[in-house]
Design a protein around this motif. Structure first.
Motif, PDB file in Angstrom:
ATOM      1  N   VAL A   1      -6.793 -16.602   1.476  1.00 46.32           N
ATOM      2  CA  VAL A   1      -5.155 -16.154   1.531  1.00 46.32           C
ATOM      3  C   VAL A   1      -5.384 -14.897   2.038  1.00 46.32           C
ATOM      4  CG1 VAL A   1      -4.301 -17.519  -0.370  1.00 46.32           C
ATOM      5  CG2 VAL A   1      -4.531 -15.388  -0.846  1.00 46.32           C
ATOM      6  N   CYS A   2      -6.634 -14.020   2.277  1.00 42.08           N
ATOM      7  CA  CYS A   2      -6.716 -12.235   2.613  1.00 42.08           C
ATOM      8  C   CYS A   2      -8.107 -12.846   3.275  1.00 42.08           C
ATOM      9  CB  CYS A   2      -6.469 -12.044   1.313  1.00 42.08           C
ATOM     10  SG  CYS A   2      -4.886 -11.718   0.828  1.00 42.08           S
ATOM     11  N   ASP A   3      -8.066 -12.085   4.059  1.00 47.06           N
ATOM     12  CA  ASP A   3      -8.839 -12.104   5.519  1.00 47.06           C
ATOM     13  C   ASP A   3     -10.119 -11.036   4.675  1.00 47.06           C
ATOM     14  OD1 ASP A   3      -8.695 -13.851   6.755  1.00 47.06           O
ATOM     15  OD2 ASP A   3      -7.860 -12.903   8.579  1.00 47.06           O
ATOM     16  N   THR A   4      -9.302  -9.568   3.868  1.00 43.18           N
ATOM     17  CA  THR A   4      -9.412  -8.683   3.831  1.00 43.18           C
ATOM     18  C   THR A   4      -8.801  -8.239   2.144  1.00 43.18           C
ATOM     19  OG1 THR A   4     -10.532  -7.210   5.948  1.00 43.18           O
ATOM     20  CG2 THR A   4     -10.103  -6.357   4.349  1.00 43.18           C
ATOM     21  N   THR A   5      -9.002  -7.669   1.370  1.00 38.15           N
ATOM     22  CA  THR A   5      -8.620  -6.862   0.479  1.00 38.15           C
ATOM     23  C   THR A   5      -8.791  -5.345  -0.280  1.00 38.15           C
ATOM     24  OG1 THR A   5      -8.878  -9.212  -0.580  1.00 38.15           O
ATOM     25  CG2 THR A   5      -7.887  -7.040  -2.106  1.00 38.15           C
ATOM     26  N   TYR A   6      -7.995  -4.711  -0.305  1.00 49.44           N
ATOM     27  CA  TYR A   6      -8.219  -3.592  -0.111  1.00 49.44           C
ATOM     28  C   TYR A   6      -7.988  -3.249  -1.210  1.00 49.44           C
ATOM     29  CZ  TYR A   6      -8.083  -3.153   4.507  1.00 49.44           C
ATOM     30  OH  TYR A   6      -8.680  -3.224   6.315  1.00 49.44           O
ATOM     31  N   THR A   7      -8.686  -1.569  -2.266  1.00 51.13           N
ATOM     32  CA  THR A   7      -8.218  -1.097  -3.463  1.00 51.13           C
ATOM     33  C   THR A   7      -7.737   0.353  -3.516  1.00 51.13           C
ATOM     34  OG1 THR A   7     -10.421  -0.771  -3.991  1.00 51.13           O
ATOM     35  CG2 THR A   7      -9.853  -2.889  -4.944  1.00 51.13           C
ATOM     36  N   VAL A   8      -7.704   0.518  -2.463  1.00 50.76           N
ATOM     37  CA  VAL A   8      -6.607   1.654  -1.786  1.00 50.76           C
ATOM     38  C   VAL A   8      -6.409   1.698  -0.514  1.00 50.76           C
ATOM     39  CG1 VAL A   8      -6.821   4.153  -2.189  1.00 50.76           C
ATOM     40  CG2 VAL A   8      -8.408   3.207  -3.433  1.00 50.76           C
ATOM     41  N   VAL A   9      -5.143   1.813  -0.434  1.00 44.54           N
ATOM     42  CA  VAL A   9      -4.322   1.744   0.421  1.00 44.54           C
ATOM     43  C   VAL A   9      -2.973   2.999   0.548  1.00 44.54           C
ATOM     44  CG1 VAL A   9      -4.477  -0.620   0.801  1.00 44.54           C
ATOM     45  CG2 VAL A   9      -2.637   0.284  -0.771  1.00 44.54           C
ATOM     46  N   ASP A  10      -2.664   3.186   2.237  1.00 47.09           N
ATOM     47  CA  ASP A  10      -1.751   4.416   1.826  1.00 47.09           C
ATOM     48  C   ASP A  10      -0.241   4.540   1.533  1.00 47.09           C
ATOM     49  OD1 ASP A  10      -3.327   5.123   4.037  1.00 47.09           O
ATOM     50  OD2 ASP A  10      -1.820   4.120   5.351  1.00 47.09           O
ATOM     51  N   GLU A  11       0.347   2.873   0.731  1.00 47.62           N
ATOM     52  CA  GLU A  11       1.191   2.877  -0.012  1.00 47.62           C
ATOM     53  C   GLU A  11       0.754   1.659  -0.772  1.00 47.62           C
ATOM     54  OE1 GLU A  11       5.313   2.382   0.818  1.00 47.62           O
ATOM     55  OE2 GLU A  11       4.848   3.006   3.522  1.00 47.62           O
ATOM     56  N   MET A  12       0.898   2.164  -1.988  1.00 48.16           N
ATOM     57  CA  MET A  12       0.126   1.169  -3.284  1.00 48.16           C
ATOM     58  C   MET A  12       1.191  -0.686  -3.454  1.00 48.16           C
ATOM     59  SD  MET A  12      -2.711   0.962  -4.201  1.00 48.16           S
ATOM     60  CE  MET A  12      -3.218   0.487  -5.099  1.00 48.16           C
ATOM     61  N   PRO A  13       1.157  -1.248  -4.056  1.00 49.43           N
ATOM     62  CA  PRO A  13       1.823  -2.502  -4.720  1.00 49.43           C
ATOM     63  C   PRO A  13       2.560  -1.757  -5.221  1.00 49.43           C
ATOM     64  CG  PRO A  13      -0.133  -3.326  -4.010  1.00 49.43           C
ATOM     65  CD  PRO A  13      -0.455  -1.930  -3.924  1.00 49.43           C
ATOM     66  N   MET A  14       3.899  -2.238  -4.559  1.00 46.40           N
ATOM     67  CA  MET A  14       4.677  -1.545  -6.522  1.00 46.40           C
ATOM     68  C   MET A  14       5.778  -3.463  -7.186  1.00 46.40           C
ATOM     69  SD  MET A  14       7.492   1.634  -6.173  1.00 46.40           S
ATOM     70  CE  MET A  14       9.393   1.047  -5.400  1.00 46.40           C
ATOM     71  N   TYR A  15       5.856  -3.178  -7.316  1.00 48.93           N
ATOM     72  CA  TYR A  15       7.012  -4.891  -8.488  1.00 48.93           C
ATOM     73  C   TYR A  15       7.963  -4.520  -8.736  1.00 48.93           C
ATOM     74  CZ  TYR A  15       7.925  -8.167 -12.140  1.00 48.93           C
ATOM     75  OH  TYR A  15       9.326  -8.875 -13.112  1.00 48.93           O
TER      76      TYR A  15
ATOM     77  N   LEU B   1       5.429 -13.386 -11.909  1.00 48.08           N
ATOM     78  CA  LEU B   1       5.737 -12.050 -11.466  1.00 48.08           C
ATOM     79  C   LEU B   1       6.052 -11.892 -10.257  1.00 48.08           C
ATOM     80  CD1 LEU B   1       3.368 -10.056 -13.837  1.00 48.08           C
ATOM     81  CD2 LEU B   1       5.183 -10.708 -14.375  1.00 48.08           C
ATOM     82  N   THR B   2       6.988 -11.912  -9.961  1.00 49.31           N
ATOM     83  CA  THR B   2       7.548 -11.356  -7.907  1.00 49.31           C
ATOM     84  C   THR B   2       8.094 -10.222  -7.852  1.00 49.31           C
ATOM     85  OG1 THR B   2      10.042 -12.838  -8.877  1.00 49.31           O
ATOM     86  CG2 THR B   2       7.895 -13.969  -8.449  1.00 49.31           C
ATOM     87  N   ASP B   3       8.595 -10.049  -6.331  1.00 46.33           N
ATOM     88  CA  ASP B   3       9.209  -9.654  -5.819  1.00 46.33           C
ATOM     89  C   ASP B   3       8.422  -7.950  -6.049  1.00 46.33           C
ATOM     90  OD1 ASP B   3      12.101 -10.679  -6.464  1.00 46.33           O
ATOM     91  OD2 ASP B   3      12.188  -9.572  -8.266  1.00 46.33           O
ATOM     92  N   TRP B   4       7.161  -8.218  -5.554  1.00 42.63           N
ATOM     93  CA  TRP B   4       6.485  -7.208  -5.378  1.00 42.63           C
ATOM     94  C   TRP B   4       6.431  -6.589  -3.975  1.00 42.63           C
ATOM     95  CZ3 TRP B   4       2.452  -4.937  -8.297  1.00 42.63           C
ATOM     96  CH2 TRP B   4       2.524  -5.192  -9.114  1.00 42.63           C
ATOM     97  N   ARG B   5       6.295  -5.348  -3.442  1.00 39.72           N
ATOM     98  CA  ARG B   5       6.620  -4.794  -2.154  1.00 39.72           C
ATOM     99  C   ARG B   5       4.845  -4.680  -2.126  1.00 39.72           C
ATOM    100  NH1 ARG B   5       9.652  -0.150  -1.997  1.00 39.72           N
ATOM    101  NH2 ARG B   5       8.439   0.550  -3.613  1.00 39.72           N
ATOM    102  N   ALA B   6       4.946  -5.255  -0.987  1.00 36.97           N
ATOM    103  CA  ALA B   6       3.422  -5.257  -0.855  1.00 36.97           C
ATOM    104  C   ALA B   6       2.714  -3.978  -0.168  1.00 36.97           C
ATOM    105  CB  ALA B   6       2.618  -5.938   1.075  1.00 36.97           C
ATOM    106  N   GLY B   7       1.217  -4.082  -0.521  1.00 35.12           N
ATOM    107  CA  GLY B   7       0.304  -2.541  -0.092  1.00 35.12           C
ATOM    108  C   GLY B   7       0.340  -2.245   1.800  1.00 35.12           C
ATOM    109  N   LYS B   8       0.312  -1.312   1.592  1.00 42.03           N
ATOM    110  CA  LYS B   8       0.339  -0.751   3.736  1.00 42.03           C
ATOM    111  C   LYS B   8      -0.529   0.182   3.773  1.00 42.03           C
ATOM    112  CE  LYS B   8       5.445  -1.687   4.227  1.00 42.03           C
ATOM    113  NZ  LYS B   8       6.216  -1.091   5.117  1.00 42.03           N
ATOM    114  N   LEU B   9      -1.873  -0.224   4.595  1.00 42.58           N
ATOM    115  CA  LEU B   9      -2.080   0.572   5.724  1.00 42.58           C
ATOM    116  C   LEU B   9      -2.179   1.225   7.335  1.00 42.58           C
ATOM    117  CD1 LEU B   9      -5.204   1.887   4.397  1.00 42.58           C
ATOM    118  CD2 LEU B   9      -6.203  -0.417   5.553  1.00 42.58           C
ATOM    119  N   GLN B  10      -1.961   1.902   7.315  1.00 39.33           N
ATOM    120  CA  GLN B  10      -1.373   2.650   8.379  1.00 39.33           C
ATOM    121  C   GLN B  10      -0.094   1.209   8.627  1.00 39.33           C
ATOM    122  OE1 GLN B  10      -5.436   2.018  10.667  1.00 39.33           O
ATOM    123  NE2 GLN B  10      -6.230   3.022  10.235  1.00 39.33           N
ATOM    124  N   GLY B  11       1.039   1.386   7.281  1.00 35.82           N
ATOM    125  CA  GLY B  11       1.776   1.062   7.970  1.00 35.82           C
ATOM    126  C   GLY B  11       2.198  -0.252   8.087  1.00 35.82           C
ATOM    127  N   LYS B  12       1.267  -1.318   7.534  1.00 40.77           N
ATOM    128  CA  LYS B  12       1.020  -2.569   7.764  1.00 40.77           C
ATOM    129  C   LYS B  12       0.771  -3.173   6.681  1.00 40.77           C
ATOM    130  CE  LYS B  12      -0.358  -3.025  12.682  1.00 40.77           C
ATOM    131  NZ  LYS B  12      -1.701  -3.347  13.863  1.00 40.77           N
TER     132      LYS B  12
END
Length: 126
Positions: free
Chosen positions: A24-38, A100-111
């Motif tokens: 489902v993911c080509d690349t997965t990050y552990t640190v991004v500009d905005e971390m996911p939020m529940y 556990l739904t309703d996560w806001r995805a993490g963002k890197l460079q606004g994406k």
């Protein structure tokens, strides 16, 4: 029968980029500009885990050590690993973690990007 539990956890963040093993993911990050939020934040996540995770009578909640999962670009929980439990106990918690739904995805460079989260957990009976 419901066991009353006290749940203590910290979201662990490491500072590197890793390739995902999931389709489902080509690349997965552990640190991004905005971390996911529940939902509204970690307090909602703690409350939902505490209130909604149920252990079968044959399971030992205190053996649960970590929850590791990826939040995909759409905010869905994928690639769940439950560290410390085996067999049906592990499968049961994995199914509950998918709810556990309703996560806001993490963002890197606004994406939105896939972001891996590790949650160390210590559970002790009330």
């Amino acid at each position: 029968m419901r066991t009353h539990l006290v749940l203590i956890f910290v979201i662990s963040i490491t500072f590197n980029r890793c390739a995902s093993q999931a389709s489902v993911c080509d690349t997965t990050y552990t640190v991004v500009d905005e971390m996911p939020m529940y939902k509204s934040g970690n307090s909602d996540l703690i409350r939902d885990i505490r209130e909604n995770f149920k252990f079968d009578k044959n399971c030992k909640p205190e053996e649960l050590r970590q929850l590791i999962w990826t939040i995909d670009e759409k905010g869905k929980v994928v690639n769940i690993d439950v560290v410390g439990l085996e067999g049906d106990c592990k499968n049961n918690i994995t199914k509950q973690a998918k709810l556990l739904t309703d996560w806001r995805a993490g963002k890197l460079q606004g994406k939105p990007v896939c972001t891996k989260i590790t949650i160390p957990i210590h559970i002790r009976p009330d």
